[in-house]
Design a protein around this motif. Structure first.
Motif, PDB file in Angstrom:
ATOM      1  N   HIS A 128     -52.059 -14.902   9.815  1.00 27.82           N
ATOM      2  CA  HIS A 128     -53.343 -13.936  10.537  1.00 27.82           C
ATOM      3  C   HIS A 128     -54.741 -13.973  10.197  1.00 27.82           C
ATOM      4  N   ASN A 129     -55.265 -14.632   9.185  1.00 26.42           N
ATOM      5  CA  ASN A 129     -56.533 -13.930   8.956  1.00 26.42           C
ATOM      6  C   ASN A 129     -57.046 -16.029   9.708  1.00 26.42           C
ATOM      7  N   ASP A 130     -56.432 -16.539   9.420  1.00 26.80           N
ATOM      8  CA  ASP A 130     -57.236 -17.936  10.130  1.00 26.80           C
ATOM      9  C   ASP A 130     -57.231 -17.790  11.608  1.00 26.80           C
ATOM     10  N   ASP A 138     -41.799 -14.076  -2.486  1.00 23.94           N
ATOM     11  CA  ASP A 138     -42.135 -13.122  -1.677  1.00 23.94           C
ATOM     12  C   ASP A 138     -43.645 -13.057  -1.211  1.00 23.94           C
ATOM     13  N   ASP A 139     -43.985 -12.721  -2.600  1.00 27.59           N
ATOM     14  CA  ASP A 139     -45.556 -13.118  -3.235  1.00 27.59           C
ATOM     15  C   ASP A 139     -45.963 -14.142  -1.621  1.00 27.59           C
ATOM     16  N   TYR A 140     -45.368 -15.030  -2.186  1.00 30.49           N
ATOM     17  CA  TYR A 140     -45.833 -16.703  -1.608  1.00 30.49           C
ATOM     18  C   TYR A 140     -45.626 -16.344   0.150  1.00 30.49           C
ATOM     19  N   SER A 141     -44.503 -15.810   0.618  1.00 29.53           N
ATOM     20  CA  SER A 141     -44.656 -15.673   1.548  1.00 29.53           C
ATOM     21  C   SER A 141     -45.306 -14.269   1.893  1.00 29.53           C
ATOM     22  N   LEU A 142     -45.508 -13.350   1.678  1.00 27.70           N
ATOM     23  CA  LEU A 142     -47.013 -12.860   2.277  1.00 27.70           C
ATOM     24  C   LEU A 142     -47.437 -13.261   2.079  1.00 27.70           C
TER      25      LEU A 142
END
Ligand code: MG
Length: 425
Positions: free
Chosen positions: A415-417, A404-408
């Protein structure tokens, strides 16, 4: 607060390290306002990985345009909000003074770093400073942190004696990671494994020395291909330096002779370099003839062997039989190369383990892993050892990470890129 451990930091210069600059007359200029801020390629990924490794990320930036009346405090706040919205930064320390000011913080003075160290309880000796100008590198040197110079070839004075010269923040990551692991704050993956021991595979002396500080690395392997890639020109001096750094765990060095007598002579010499040396013998010579007789002879001579480049079960059978009576030997099956051919290495390694474990003091080694999954596979079937290249070791902190953390993180990366690239539709 007593008992609090000091954490290492990566100090990041802002302009030319995190965000783009414009170069005018050889001098890099900051963006005029938040609307013109663009992150440099790889910055999001690099900061995320440094954050995941446990570094405190502190921006340290000279912004003399405030003192010069060319920039407002409000706009500077908006520019820094642009950064904190996109990067996992812990702190932004700004010097707003000009050259003529008698401050302690304008780089090359080390005040921004030293104040942050006090405020955030940082371990400076384990910290890094990344900058694109001589002032950054000198501030790092004066603060006693490891300096990384991103040389963008501006038409100005260059930094001198930086610990590393890199082309970007992302480019500097392997260096930081290789130093980081010696700090002992790395999660010890070995504790999560039932059977398999991790050996580090590489020939870069600096990385080997750094890895020697890690308790989860149970041994070291190298080979002539890796040594050549690392620029090693003299075999024995290199090997002796490695053995000065590693005295308590096995280290493998390979013979390069191609005839039985030459292999035996080289093996005896290499074995004489240290009690923890394992001599690597290829499973055949370059014409495909078995080295079983060489293995038998050296085993009778009490030489510890690491027989290498096996890819088939008949080879495992023959080599294991030749190791009868060994005081310590490793059989290296190249599971990754088996996988490269579209074959599943797990059944092969399962059968290989049944063969090697029947012979006393013989260990099975999973060689040429391609991904962290292979560590899990090797452990699940009970393989004794897996060699992991220094590059792949850098990914070991991902072992067992929450999906879950890795997905986020993945969603945020996209998004940031996109935001960093300034895309519009
Ligand atoms: Mg800069």
């Amino acid at each position: 607060m007593s008992g609090t451990t000091r954490r290492p930091a990566v100090f990041l210069d802002r302009d030319g390290v995190l965000n783009e600059v414009t170069v005018s007359g050889g001098t890099p200029l900051p963006p005029p306002d938040a609307a013109h801020m663009r992150l440099l390629p790889g910055v999001v990924e690099a900061c995320r990985r440094l954050h995941d490794l446990g570094y405190v990320l502190v921006v340290v930036t000279n912004q003399p345009d405030l003192a010069r009346g060319k920039q407002s405090a409000g706009e500077l706040d908006r520019m820094h909000a642009f950064l904190t919205d996109r990067l996992p930064l812990d702190d932004i320390a700004v010097c707003t003074h000009d050259d003529a000011d008698d401050c302690a913080c304008r780089k090359p003075r080390p005040g921004l770093l030293l104040d942050a160290a006090d405020r955030l309880n940082l371990d400076l000796t384990g910290s890094f400073m990344v900058g694109d100008r001589w002032r950054d590198v000198e501030a790092a040197q004066r603060a006693g942190v490891t300096s990384i110079y991103i040389d963008r070839d501006y038409g100005e004075r260059k930094a001198v004696d930086a610990d590393l010269v890199a082309s970007s923040l992302l480019d500097a990551l392997p260096f930081i990671e290789s130093r980081h692991v010696s700090g002992g704050s790395q999660p010890v993956v070995g504790a999560a494994l039932k059977h398999v021991k991790i050996f580090a595979d590489g020939a870069d002396l600096e990385s080997i020395v750094a890895l020697a500080g890690r308790p989860d690395i149970a041994g070291f392997t190298t080979n002539p291909t890796l040594m050549r890639k690392s620029g090693v020109s003299d075999y024995e001096p290199f090997a002796r330096k490695v053995l000065e750094a590693i005295t308590d765990r096995p280290v493998s060095f390979e013979v390069f002779a191609d005839d039985p007598d030459g292999m035996i002579r080289q093996a005896r010499l290499i074995a004489s370099w240290g009690r923890n040396v394992y001599v690597k013998i290829p499973v055949t010579d370059t014409r495909g003839r078995s080295t079983a007789d060489v293995i038998r002879q050296l085993t009778a001579d009490r030489v510890q062997l690491n027989v290498t480049a096996l890819l088939t079960l008949p080879q495992v059978e023959e080599v294991t039989a030749a190791l009868d009576g060994t005081r310590g030997a490793v059989v290296s099956v190249f599971a990754g190369r088996i996988a490269d051919t579209g074959r599943d290495p797990v059944p092969v390694m399962t059968d290989a383990l049944r063969i090697t474990s029947a012979q006393a003091n013989v260990k099975l080694l999973w060689a040429s892993p391609r991904e962290i999954l292979n560590v899990r596979q090797a452990d699940d079937i009970g393989v004794d050892i897996i060699t992991v290249t220094h590059d792949l070791l850098a990914k070991l902190p991902l072992f067992g990470k929450s999906l879950d953390d890795y997905s986020l993180e993945t969603v945020r990366m996209f998004h940031n890129d996109a935001a960093a690239a300034g895309y519009t539709l």
